[in-house]
Motif scaffolding. Structure first.
Motif, PDB file in Angstrom:
ATOM      1  N   TRP A 135     110.032  23.975  32.080  1.00  0.00           N
ATOM      2  CA  TRP A 135     109.021  24.800  32.751  1.00  0.00           C
ATOM      3  C   TRP A 135     109.676  25.963  33.485  1.00  0.00           C
ATOM      4  O   TRP A 135     109.199  27.105  33.436  1.00  0.00           O
ATOM      5  CB  TRP A 135     108.232  23.924  33.725  1.00  0.00           C
ATOM      6  CG  TRP A 135     107.155  24.622  34.494  1.00  0.00           C
ATOM      7  CD1 TRP A 135     105.854  24.799  34.118  1.00  0.00           C
ATOM      8  CD2 TRP A 135     107.272  25.209  35.801  1.00  0.00           C
ATOM      9  NE1 TRP A 135     105.150  25.459  35.105  1.00  0.00           N
ATOM     10  CE2 TRP A 135     105.998  25.727  36.149  1.00  0.00           C
ATOM     11  CE3 TRP A 135     108.321  25.348  36.704  1.00  0.00           C
ATOM     12  CZ2 TRP A 135     105.757  26.371  37.361  1.00  0.00           C
ATOM     13  CZ3 TRP A 135     108.090  25.983  37.909  1.00  0.00           C
ATOM     14  CH2 TRP A 135     106.815  26.499  38.230  1.00  0.00           C
ATOM     15  N   GLU A 163     110.703  28.569  31.019  1.00  0.00           N
ATOM     16  CA  GLU A 163     109.532  29.255  30.467  1.00  0.00           C
ATOM     17  C   GLU A 163     108.975  30.282  31.458  1.00  0.00           C
ATOM     18  O   GLU A 163     108.650  31.421  31.081  1.00  0.00           O
ATOM     19  CB  GLU A 163     108.453  28.219  30.126  1.00  0.00           C
ATOM     20  CG  GLU A 163     107.175  28.823  29.569  1.00  0.00           C
ATOM     21  CD  GLU A 163     106.102  27.784  29.307  1.00  0.00           C
ATOM     22  OE1 GLU A 163     104.965  28.185  28.993  1.00  0.00           O
ATOM     23  OE2 GLU A 163     106.383  26.570  29.441  1.00  0.00           O
ATOM     24  N   GLN A 164     108.879  29.896  32.722  1.00  0.00           N
ATOM     25  CA  GLN A 164     108.321  30.826  33.719  1.00  0.00           C
ATOM     26  C   GLN A 164     109.276  31.978  34.014  1.00  0.00           C
ATOM     27  O   GLN A 164     108.841  33.101  34.280  1.00  0.00           O
ATOM     28  CB  GLN A 164     107.982  30.087  35.022  1.00  0.00           C
ATOM     29  CG  GLN A 164     107.145  28.832  34.859  1.00  0.00           C
ATOM     30  CD  GLN A 164     106.015  28.956  33.861  1.00  0.00           C
ATOM     31  OE1 GLN A 164     105.317  29.969  33.801  1.00  0.00           O
ATOM     32  NE2 GLN A 164     105.842  27.915  33.049  1.00  0.00           N
ATOM     33  N   ALA A 168     100.621  28.756  37.490  1.00  0.00           N
ATOM     34  CA  ALA A 168     101.456  27.750  36.820  1.00  0.00           C
ATOM     35  C   ALA A 168     101.942  26.754  37.854  1.00  0.00           C
ATOM     36  O   ALA A 168     102.348  27.134  38.954  1.00  0.00           O
ATOM     37  CB  ALA A 168     102.640  28.406  36.110  1.00  0.00           C
ATOM     38  N   GLU A 196     111.317  18.008  31.727  1.00  0.00           N
ATOM     39  CA  GLU A 196     110.025  18.708  31.861  1.00  0.00           C
ATOM     40  C   GLU A 196     110.093  19.835  32.895  1.00  0.00           C
ATOM     41  O   GLU A 196     109.703  20.978  32.584  1.00  0.00           O
ATOM     42  CB  GLU A 196     108.909  17.711  32.209  1.00  0.00           C
ATOM     43  CG  GLU A 196     108.697  16.621  31.180  1.00  0.00           C
ATOM     44  CD  GLU A 196     109.626  15.428  31.362  1.00  0.00           C
ATOM     45  OE1 GLU A 196     109.527  14.482  30.561  1.00  0.00           O
ATOM     46  OE2 GLU A 196     110.457  15.450  32.311  1.00  0.00           O
TER      47      GLU A 196
END
Length: 297
Positions: free
Chosen positions: A129, A132-133, A239, A125
């Motif tokens: 993330w 993605e960022q 985020a 996870e």
């Protein structure tokens, strides 16, 4: 792949040995430790062989996993790399830039694969993330809190000499940087490093992509205040780093997968010795600022 384990302390017993012994594509071929009786006990628990001589273990394996203090790890990593053995190392790679450079140079010179176990980078996870960022970009600033209660709670690492000497900067600082660097880019400079209560350290980092970040690190937080938070703010809004569903043993198994993939020709892993060296350089810069501030006080 035959892999040997160097180290018999709490982290080796809790994470390294169980993960390696259970791995489908690896054979835990032996255990060496600075205390032979501890190596014998740990090896027996996992159905493998204890070694009294580290060079004898190196001669019998394709790779080594190291669960030792960073100043010990760095010397053994150089020795193993020069023997042609792939390296699954722990963070920090070393606690001096000189030691870190020696490891990275040995890895490069021997042409062996290396992976350094920054736990968060091997948990699905958080790693998804981070990717993605990094792809999204446009981040203006970040705030990272990595607060542990190692010295204030009931931790098996409370008596660790190197942690007591080097503190949170070197123990949990690598974790924070392993999340921030792939998203915000390399650190151009450590703008500020300030000591707080206990071993608490607060940093302000200037990143090459134009963002700044603040980082608070501690191993002396009150147990009720311990935890990890990473928040990004930028063009996409806000985020937050998600929690991981699995713990360190599963993550270490994925790090072993990564080492095996790199050794089989998959190319360097993003968390290799070169990346870990850069983390060491940033931490050393912060440490120098802290020392300078202490001398002026």
């Amino acid at each position: 792949m035959r892999i040997g384990l160097l180290g018999t302390g709490p982290w080796a017993r809790m994470v390294h040995a169980p993960a390696l012994a259970a791995h489908d594509a690896l054979e835990l071929a032996g255990v060496w430790g600075r205390r032979p009786e501890a190596a014998k006990e740990l090896a027996e628990q996992h159905g493998t062989r204890p070694y009294d001589d580290v060079d004898a273990l190196l001669a019998d394996v394709d790779a080594v996993a190291v669960a030792l203090p960073p100043d010990v790890q760095s010397g053994l990593a150089v020795r193993a790399a020069r023997a042609g053995r792939h390296l699954l190392l722990d963070k920090p790679l070393a606690t001096t830039v000189t030691q870190g450079r020696e490891v990275a140079r040995a890895v490069r010179g021997a042409g062996v694969a290396s992976v350094v176990f920054f736990t968060t980078r091997f948990q699905p996870e958080p790693e998804a993330w981070i990717a993605e960022q990094a792809d999204r970009g446009g981040w203006f600033t970040a705030r990272a809190l990595w607060l542990g209660a190692v010295f204030t709670g009931d931790s098996p690492f409370a008596d660790s000499p190197w942690r007591r000497t080097k503190g949170a900067l070197w123990d949990v600082g690598p974790h924070a940087l392993s999340v921030l660097l792939p998203v915000l880019g390399d650190v151009r400079r450590v703008a500020t490093a300030v000591a707080g209560p206990g071993d608490t350290v607060q940093l302000v980092l200037d990143h090459e992509r134009g963002a700044s970040s603040t980082v608070t690190l501690s191993l002396t937080a009150p147990p009720a205040a311990a935890g990890v938070e990473v928040e990004l703010r930028g063009e996409a809004g806000r985020a937050l780093l998600p929690d991981a569903a699995e713990g360190a043993v599963a993550a270490f198994g994925r790090a072993a997968d990564a080492l095996r993939g790199a050794a089989l020709g998959g190319g360097p892993h993003p968390c290799d010795a070169a990346f870990a060296l850069r983390v060491t350089e940033i931490l050393a810069e912060a440490e120098a600022l802290l020392a300078g501030a202490s001398q002026r006080a």
